[in-house]
Write an enzyme that holds these catalytic residues in place. Structure first.
Site, PDB file in Angstrom:
ATOM      1  N   HIS A  78      21.270  41.642 -11.887  1.00  0.00           N
ATOM      2  CA  HIS A  78      20.814  42.924 -12.434  1.00  0.00           C
ATOM      3  C   HIS A  78      21.921  43.520 -13.283  1.00  0.00           C
ATOM      4  O   HIS A  78      23.095  43.365 -12.988  1.00  0.00           O
ATOM      5  CB  HIS A  78      20.508  43.933 -11.326  1.00  0.00           C
ATOM      6  CG  HIS A  78      19.641  43.413 -10.243  1.00  0.00           C
ATOM      7  ND1 HIS A  78      20.155  42.846  -9.101  1.00  0.00           N
ATOM      8  CD2 HIS A  78      18.308  43.337 -10.132  1.00  0.00           C
ATOM      9  CE1 HIS A  78      19.159  42.466  -8.330  1.00  0.00           C
ATOM     10  NE2 HIS A  78      18.023  42.745  -8.933  1.00  0.00           N
ATOM     11  N   LYS A 132       7.884  28.860 -14.798  1.00  0.00           N
ATOM     12  CA  LYS A 132       8.334  28.176 -16.013  1.00  0.00           C
ATOM     13  C   LYS A 132       8.968  26.836 -15.666  1.00  0.00           C
ATOM     14  O   LYS A 132       8.732  25.826 -16.347  1.00  0.00           O
ATOM     15  CB  LYS A 132       9.314  29.047 -16.790  1.00  0.00           C
ATOM     16  CG  LYS A 132       8.668  30.267 -17.419  1.00  0.00           C
ATOM     17  CD  LYS A 132       9.700  31.194 -18.032  1.00  0.00           C
ATOM     18  CE  LYS A 132       9.039  32.443 -18.597  1.00  0.00           C
ATOM     19  NZ  LYS A 132      10.011  33.391 -19.151  1.00  0.00           N
TER      20      LYS A 132
END
Length: 116
Positions: free
Chosen positions: A103, A62
């Site tokens: 995470h 991206k």
């Protein structure tokens, strides 16, 4: 000068299911060097590692403005541990930009900043 910023987030359960269904998924996403690290882990940590690398590579694509495809593949992007465990991101074997991976209980996310 910053030339690109990318961010990606993925569900850990989705990556776990894909990985359990077929080992081809992990070999498509991870480079041989990353697979060595993956194979040294167990259980939930494996899923976190795979999901983190997946998110980092998507974020990198991206930031490049290409997405994953012909010009920027999972195998051309590599995330390796550097000094003190800090992740370092490489594109076609050259270090590029900065990556941060995180995470939670249910998600992995990564941000990439590219600069010249």
């Amino acid at each position: 000068m910053i030339t690109g910023i990318g961010l990606d987030m993925i569900e850990l359960d989705r990556i776990r299911r894909l990985d359990e269904r077929s080992p081809k998924f992990r070999t498509r996403v991870l480079t041989p060097a990353e697979l060595v690290d993956y194979n040294g882990l167990a259980g939930r940590r494996r899923t976190e590692f795979l999901a983190g690398r997946f998110a980092a590579k998507e974020a990198f694509a991206k930031a490049m403005g290409t997405g994953i495809g012909v010009h920027c593949s999972f195998q051309s992007i590599q995330v390796l541990r550097g000094e003190n465990g800090r992740p370092r991101i490489y594109f076609n074997e050259q270090e590029r930009g900065f990556v941060s991976i995180t995470h939670t209980k249910g998600f992995a996310a990564a941000q990439v900043v590219l600069e010249t």
